[in-house]
Design a protein around this motif. Structure first.
Motif, mmCIF file in Angstrom:
data_model
loop_
_atom_site.group_PDB
_atom_site.id
_atom_site.type_symbol
_atom_site.label_atom_id
_atom_site.label_comp_id
_atom_site.label_asym_id
_atom_site.label_seq_id
_atom_site.Cartn_x
_atom_site.Cartn_y
_atom_site.Cartn_z
ATOM 1 N N GLU A 71 37.016 55.402 40.624
ATOM 2 C CA GLU A 71 36.784 54.844 41.954
ATOM 3 C C GLU A 71 35.921 53.581 41.875
ATOM 4 O O GLU A 71 36.206 52.589 42.547
ATOM 5 C CB GLU A 71 36.105 55.886 42.849
ATOM 6 N N ILE A 72 34.905 53.590 41.033
ATOM 7 C CA ILE A 72 34.043 52.414 40.876
ATOM 8 C C ILE A 72 34.847 51.244 40.308
ATOM 9 O O ILE A 72 34.749 50.116 40.799
ATOM 10 C CB ILE A 72 32.828 52.743 39.981
ATOM 11 N N LYS A 73 35.657 51.514 39.291
ATOM 12 C CA LYS A 73 36.477 50.456 38.703
ATOM 13 C C LYS A 73 37.452 49.887 39.729
ATOM 14 O O LYS A 73 37.682 48.686 39.784
ATOM 15 C CB LYS A 73 37.240 50.979 37.490
ATOM 16 N N GLU A 74 38.037 50.756 40.544
ATOM 17 C CA GLU A 74 38.982 50.314 41.572
ATOM 18 C C GLU A 74 38.280 49.442 42.606
ATOM 19 O O GLU A 74 38.822 48.434 43.064
ATOM 20 C CB GLU A 74 39.637 51.525 42.246
ATOM 21 N N LYS A 75 37.059 49.822 42.988
ATOM 22 C CA LYS A 75 36.305 49.023 43.961
ATOM 23 C C LYS A 75 35.942 47.656 43.393
ATOM 24 O O LYS A 75 35.918 46.667 44.117
ATOM 25 C CB LYS A 75 35.024 49.757 44.394
ATOM 26 N N ILE A 76 35.685 47.583 42.103
ATOM 27 C CA ILE A 76 35.365 46.303 41.476
ATOM 28 C C ILE A 76 36.604 45.402 41.463
ATOM 29 O O ILE A 76 36.526 44.213 41.750
ATOM 30 C CB ILE A 76 34.814 46.510 40.049
ATOM 31 N N ARG A 77 37.754 45.986 41.163
ATOM 32 C CA ARG A 77 39.002 45.211 41.120
ATOM 33 C C ARG A 77 39.463 44.790 42.507
ATOM 34 O O ARG A 77 39.982 43.700 42.700
ATOM 35 C CB ARG A 77 40.103 46.030 40.453
ATOM 36 N N HIS A 78 39.310 45.692 43.478
ATOM 37 C CA HIS A 78 39.800 45.449 44.838
ATOM 38 C C HIS A 78 38.707 45.838 45.838
ATOM 39 O O HIS A 78 38.767 46.903 46.455
ATOM 40 C CB HIS A 78 41.063 46.276 45.099
#
Length: 84
Positions: A71-78
């Motif tokens: 979830e953290i990685k996804e928030k960083i990407r988008h």
């Protein structure tokens, strides 16, 4: 991801009931999940409070950490995309 989304993801990933996911989440909220130094403490609490084996507790910890990390990685990407 909000709490409801986390509980749903944890339930699906571990194939457990929502009640079990809520109990696990309570233990995780009492500790800081991302911290490696708290891993043993969290595992011990899962064993003592929920009656899990150490192996089951380790699987639970890793699954929760993976959900949060993803979830953290996804928030960083988008950063403006809502996943819930």
């Amino acid at each position: 991801m909000n709490k409801k989304g986390f509980l749903k993801a944890l339930s699906e990933k571990l194939n457990i009931s929502n009640t079990e996911a809520e109990n696990i989440n309570t233990i995780l909220e009492d500790n800081f999940i991302i911290s490696r130094k708290n891993k043993d403490k969290i595992i011990n609490e899962l064993v003592s409070k929920l009656g899990k084996t150490e192996q089951e507790a380790d699987i639970i910890y890793n699954a929760a950490a993976e959900i949060i990390t993803t979830e953290i990685k996804e928030k960083i990407r988008h950063p403006f995309k809502s996943r819930d």
